[in-house]
Design an enzyme around this catalytic site. Structure first.
Site, mmCIF file in Angstrom:
data_model
loop_
_atom_site.group_PDB
_atom_site.id
_atom_site.type_symbol
_atom_site.label_atom_id
_atom_site.label_comp_id
_atom_site.label_asym_id
_atom_site.label_seq_id
_atom_site.Cartn_x
_atom_site.Cartn_y
_atom_site.Cartn_z
ATOM 1 N N LYS A 1 8.793 0.440 -14.418
ATOM 2 C CA LYS A 1 8.138 0.979 -13.520
ATOM 3 C C LYS A 1 9.110 2.067 -12.665
ATOM 4 C CE LYS A 1 6.124 -2.535 -11.694
ATOM 5 N NZ LYS A 1 5.462 -3.585 -10.773
ATOM 6 N N ASP B 1 3.119 -9.640 -8.067
ATOM 7 C CA ASP B 1 2.146 -9.252 -7.510
ATOM 8 C C ASP B 1 0.583 -9.838 -8.081
ATOM 9 O OD1 ASP B 1 2.209 -7.715 -9.615
ATOM 10 O OD2 ASP B 1 2.264 -5.809 -8.625
HETATM 11 P P1 ADP Z 1 2.226 -0.802 -6.590
HETATM 12 O O1 ADP Z 1 2.965 0.451 -6.748
HETATM 13 O O2 ADP Z 1 2.596 -1.706 -5.893
HETATM 14 O O3 ADP Z 1 1.457 -0.715 -7.823
HETATM 15 P P2 ADP Z 1 -0.461 0.587 -5.843
HETATM 16 O O4 ADP Z 1 -1.044 -0.336 -6.240
HETATM 17 O O5 ADP Z 1 -0.637 1.296 -4.550
HETATM 18 O O6 ADP Z 1 1.014 0.182 -5.571
HETATM 19 O O7 ADP Z 1 -0.121 1.808 -6.878
HETATM 20 C C1 ADP Z 1 0.616 2.881 -6.866
HETATM 21 C C2 ADP Z 1 -0.084 3.719 -8.011
HETATM 22 O O8 ADP Z 1 -1.155 4.034 -8.005
HETATM 23 C C3 ADP Z 1 0.725 5.164 -8.265
HETATM 24 O O9 ADP Z 1 1.573 5.101 -9.042
HETATM 25 C C4 ADP Z 1 -0.356 6.107 -8.282
HETATM 26 O O10 ADP Z 1 -0.024 6.546 -9.738
HETATM 27 C C5 ADP Z 1 -1.525 5.412 -8.279
HETATM 28 N N1 ADP Z 1 -2.640 5.950 -7.521
HETATM 29 C C6 ADP Z 1 -2.467 6.085 -6.137
HETATM 30 N N2 ADP Z 1 -3.706 6.649 -5.397
HETATM 31 C C7 ADP Z 1 -4.246 6.711 -6.490
HETATM 32 C C8 ADP Z 1 -6.053 7.078 -6.508
HETATM 33 N N3 ADP Z 1 -6.492 7.573 -5.544
HETATM 34 N N4 ADP Z 1 -6.514 6.940 -7.712
HETATM 35 C C9 ADP Z 1 -5.762 6.521 -8.893
HETATM 36 N N5 ADP Z 1 -4.496 5.851 -8.912
HETATM 37 C C10 ADP Z 1 -3.887 6.219 -7.706
#
Ligand code: ADP
Length: 449
Positions: free
Chosen positions: A159, A195
């Site tokens: 990542k 997670d």
């Molecule tokens: P983590 O980084 O811990 O997995 P998240 O679950 O918030 O945290 O995931 C972040 C990712 O989700 C980002 O890489 C982004 O690409 C994606 N993301 C953010 N907002 C949206 C959205 N509205 N719809 C789809 N994907 C999203």
């Protein structure tokens, strides 16, 4: 009535490789089950791609856990420090988000953990907890081989992280060393989880049927409860409860080439330009870090063939990584021909020369890619459901992709139903898994210790 004559068949030709049929998904599910078994067997595990790490978390929570805990959440976009008060079904939580600068993400491990210790210090001071001893649960969402609840060895960064000197090391030791260097902190890390386990534990806190945890965010991964008799690689005690949560690390599914015949040239491009070519091939077909880029590559291809935007693009559209996955959710959320969100996205990308037909095409591309992502996630989930062989199961799901995409949940449910017609299942949004889940596991660890 479009003023241009758009060659639909060519658009269709370009997106067709993304449209897999039911037989494909069934085959992917069976392949996944096979890879789970390879990972669990001591003989094949060393060369297995899906690593199936035992987590040392043996039981789901009773729901009556109490106490004060710190938690760290590292493994994606945000780094968070949390203070959690568990009191049965009443959980109180305070947290603060800190940024991990790009420079630190690709710097040294020492810099990373010193930064983490600094953030803990700032948070604990703000919370006026400096004088308290607090056990800490660390949600560290990268592939780790665990040798105990509080001993996790990073196998590979994923990542977008790449800090020198951490792979092959016990991250709890690195954290404790940094906390010691910082001084003034009375904190001990008692548990490391990822997670997926956080999501499962947090959801199982209120639903005893919960036995699978899935993340669909920056990356994708899943964990589930497995019977010890099936875990050939488990060399620890075989006492009750005769089960352990397995962190599948399913993002690496396909790294042995087993998905090559369903992957597209666009998937190969995304992989080639990533920080970890050849790795996390399943993840790269699904998760937030890559999905927008897949869409961008297709839109660029359509544009070059003058099938969209009258052939006129923009610097932004030509920039790698500039088409965010959140755009996919926004574009697919448009429900009529006003295409409000889609037009906003086009504006963001400095695309000015477009017509309604272009909005339609962009939406179609987004939907094709997100549908494949949801169905592939469903194939993985169905593989876990079959592997467990239960007649009823709750699946905890977390991550922004699942949370914010307008159809991801429904598409997953539809495909899991098709692949597991005999199982009663539900997909449940897991709240605060990385914080609450870590606290729950830390609480179990302190009671046993
Ligand atoms: P983590 O980084 O811990 O997995 P998240 O679950 O918030 O945290 O995931 C972040 C990712 O989700 C980002 O890489 C982004 O690409 C994606 N993301 C953010 N907002 C949206 C959205 N509205 N719809 C789809 N994907 C999203």
């Amino acid at each position: 009535s479009s003023p241009r004559s758009v060659d639909e068949s060519s658009i269709e030709t370009i997106v067709r490789p993304f449209k897999l049929n039911d037989m494909n998904y069934r085959e992917i599910m069976h392949l996944m089950i096979e890879k789970f078994k390879e990972g669990l067997s001591a003989k094949t595990n060393p060369i297995a791609t899906v690593k199936m790490f035992p987590t040392y978390v043996r039981s789901t929570p009773k729901g009556t856990e109490v106490g004060d805990f710190l938690a760290l959440d590292l493994g994606g976009t945000n780094f968070r420090v949390l203070h959690i008060k568990l009191d049965g079904q009443d959980t109180k939580m305070e947290s603060k988000i800190f940024l991990i600068p790009q420079k630190i993400m690709s710097g040294t491990g020492t810099e990373l953990f010193d930064h983490i210790a600094d953030c803990i210090y700032k948070f604990v001071k703000e919370q006026q907890l400096l004088t308290h001893y607090l056990p800490l649960g660390f949600t560290f969402s990268f592939p780790c081989r665990q040798e105990g609840l509080d001993k996790a060895i990073l196998t590979t960064w994923t990542k977008g992280f790449k800090c020198e000197g951490v792979e092959g090391e016990n991250i709890v030791e690195l954290l404790h060393a940094a906390i010691k260097r910082k001084g003034q902190l009375n904190i001990k890390c008692v548990a490391v989880i990822n997670d997926t386990v956080g999501a499962l534990m947090s959801c199982a806190h209120s639903d005893r049927m919960c036995s699978i945890g899935i993340i669909l965010g920056t990356g994708t991964n899943a964990c589930y409860i497995e019977r010890l008799e099936n875990v050939d690689i488990w060399n620890e005690d075989k006492n009750e409860p005769k089960q352990v949560i397995i962190n599948t690390e399913w993002g690496a599914f396909g790294d042995d080439g087993c998905l090559d015949k369903i992957l597209t040239d666009y998937d190969r491009q995304v992989d080639k330009h990533s920080i970890n070519p050849g790795k996390q091939r399943f993840e790269k077909t699904i998760s937030g870090m890559y999905m927008g880029e897949l869409v961008r590559l297709i839109l660029e291809k359509l544009r070059r063939h003058k099938l969209i935007f009258n052939g006129v693009g923009s610097e932004e559209l030509s920039t790698r990584g500039r088409f965010y996955t959140k755009y996919v959710s926004e574009i697919e959320s448009d429900i009529d021909d006003s295409f409000k969100n889609t037009k906003q996205v086009f504006q963001d990308l400095n695309l000015t020369n477009f017509m309604v037909e272009d909005c339609r095409i962009a939406q179609y591309v987004c939907s094709t890619i997100s549908t494949r992502a949801a169905y592939l996630s469903a194939a993985g989930t169905a593989a876990l459901i079959h592997k467990m062989g239960r007649s009823e199961v709750t699946v905890a799901v977390d991550g922004s992709l699942y949370r914010f995409h307008p159809h991801f949940h429904d598409l997953m449910v539809e495909k899991i139903k098709a692949l597991c017609p005999l199982t009663r299942f539900r997909l449940m949004l897991s709240h605060d898994g990385s914080g609450k889940g870590a606290a729950i596991v830390a609480s179990c660890a302190t009671q046993e210790g």
